[in-house]
Design a protein around this motif. Structure first.
Motif, mmCIF file in Angstrom:
data_model
loop_
_atom_site.group_PDB
_atom_site.id
_atom_site.type_symbol
_atom_site.label_atom_id
_atom_site.label_comp_id
_atom_site.label_asym_id
_atom_site.label_seq_id
_atom_site.Cartn_x
_atom_site.Cartn_y
_atom_site.Cartn_z
ATOM 1 N N PHE A 68 -2.638 -9.659 6.708
ATOM 2 C CA PHE A 68 -3.267 -9.129 7.916
ATOM 3 C C PHE A 68 -3.352 -7.602 7.863
ATOM 4 O O PHE A 68 -4.416 -7.019 8.116
ATOM 5 N N ILE A 69 -2.252 -6.942 7.547
ATOM 6 C CA ILE A 69 -2.239 -5.482 7.495
ATOM 7 C C ILE A 69 -3.112 -4.960 6.355
ATOM 8 O O ILE A 69 -3.787 -3.939 6.495
ATOM 9 N N THR A 70 -3.143 -5.672 5.227
ATOM 10 C CA THR A 70 -3.975 -5.244 4.101
ATOM 11 C C THR A 70 -5.456 -5.294 4.470
ATOM 12 O O THR A 70 -6.221 -4.372 4.152
ATOM 13 N N VAL A 71 -5.866 -6.348 5.146
ATOM 14 C CA VAL A 71 -7.274 -6.450 5.562
ATOM 15 C C VAL A 71 -7.600 -5.363 6.574
ATOM 16 O O VAL A 71 -8.688 -4.754 6.527
ATOM 17 N N GLN A 72 -6.672 -5.094 7.491
ATOM 18 C CA GLN A 72 -6.907 -3.989 8.423
ATOM 19 C C GLN A 72 -7.059 -2.671 7.667
ATOM 20 O O GLN A 72 -7.928 -1.861 7.992
ATOM 21 N N GLY A 73 -6.215 -2.445 6.676
ATOM 22 C CA GLY A 73 -6.310 -1.225 5.871
ATOM 23 C C GLY A 73 -7.625 -1.139 5.126
ATOM 24 O O GLY A 73 -8.204 -0.056 4.985
ATOM 25 N N GLY A 121 -10.182 1.756 5.664
ATOM 26 C CA GLY A 121 -10.603 2.518 4.491
ATOM 27 C C GLY A 121 -12.111 2.605 4.383
ATOM 28 O O GLY A 121 -12.661 3.667 4.043
ATOM 29 N N ILE A 122 -12.801 1.518 4.654
ATOM 30 C CA ILE A 122 -14.269 1.550 4.607
ATOM 31 C C ILE A 122 -14.819 2.504 5.668
ATOM 32 O O ILE A 122 -15.699 3.328 5.386
ATOM 33 N N ILE A 123 -14.278 2.403 6.886
ATOM 34 C CA ILE A 123 -14.762 3.284 7.960
ATOM 35 C C ILE A 123 -14.486 4.753 7.617
ATOM 36 O O ILE A 123 -15.369 5.618 7.750
ATOM 37 N N THR A 159 -11.539 3.888 0.115
ATOM 38 C CA THR A 159 -11.228 2.512 0.492
ATOM 39 C C THR A 159 -10.059 1.979 -0.321
ATOM 40 O O THR A 159 -9.140 1.354 0.216
ATOM 41 N N PHE A 160 -10.058 2.251 -1.638
ATOM 42 C CA PHE A 160 -8.978 1.752 -2.492
ATOM 43 C C PHE A 160 -7.639 2.361 -2.105
ATOM 44 O O PHE A 160 -6.640 1.638 -1.954
ATOM 45 N N PHE A 161 -7.582 3.676 -1.941
ATOM 46 C CA PHE A 161 -6.301 4.314 -1.652
ATOM 47 C C PHE A 161 -5.767 3.954 -0.272
ATOM 48 O O PHE A 161 -4.563 3.736 -0.104
ATOM 49 N N ILE A 162 -6.625 3.869 0.702
ATOM 50 C CA ILE A 162 -6.160 3.513 2.056
ATOM 51 C C ILE A 162 -5.710 2.058 2.093
ATOM 52 O O ILE A 162 -4.683 1.721 2.689
ATOM 53 N N THR A 163 -6.450 1.175 1.419
ATOM 54 C CA THR A 163 -6.037 -0.234 1.360
ATOM 55 C C THR A 163 -4.713 -0.370 0.629
ATOM 56 O O THR A 163 -3.824 -1.123 1.059
ATOM 57 N N PHE A 167 2.718 -0.292 2.585
ATOM 58 C CA PHE A 167 3.398 -0.084 3.865
ATOM 59 C C PHE A 167 3.769 -1.421 4.509
ATOM 60 O O PHE A 167 4.860 -1.560 5.068
ATOM 61 N N SER A 168 2.887 -2.418 4.409
ATOM 62 C CA SER A 168 3.195 -3.729 4.990
ATOM 63 C C SER A 168 4.357 -4.383 4.256
ATOM 64 O O SER A 168 5.195 -5.053 4.874
#
Length: 110
Positions: A9-14, A18-20, A36-40, A46-47
């Motif tokens: 869940f947290i990875t998909v949010q990231g 990241g895309i935004i 996108t890669f680094f934020i994800t 973090f999760s």
């Protein structure tokens, strides 16, 4: 929620964050992919940290389960259910006898 589901869940949010962020800050496609890669990846790691701390703080609780007391209670419940079943069976027999008697008196076969 399971730890694994929380990580997903947290990875998909990231990923979406990241895309935004990548769309808002990058000037080319390569920048979008990097952001996108680094934020994800950050959200993914973090999760895992959050889940690790959560499972570290959970303590297994051991308690006494009074098996004999529960078995006595369940035996009493079984006795009461059997009594009610016998009462219902006798009521059904009485009802069947009444229906047969009624049908015999009116001359109609049931």
């Amino acid at each position: 929620m399971l730890g694994e589901n929380f990580v997903y869940f947290i990875t998909v949010q990231g990923f979406f964050i990241g895309i935004i962020f990548g769309i808002l800050k990058s000037l080319d496609a390569e920048g979008l992919i990097v952001y996108t890669f680094f934020i994800t990846a950050f959200f993914y790691l973090f999760s895992h940290i959050i889940v690790a701390f959560y499972f570290k703080t959970i303590n297994g609780k051991v308690y006494f389960f009074p098996k004999e007391l529960h078995e006595k209670d369940l035996d009493l419940f079984v006795i009461e259910i059997n009594k009610k079943e016998k009462l219902i069976d006798s009521a059904i027999k009485i009802t069947d006898i009444a229906i047969d008697t009624n049908a015999h008196d009116s001359g109609v076969k049931a």
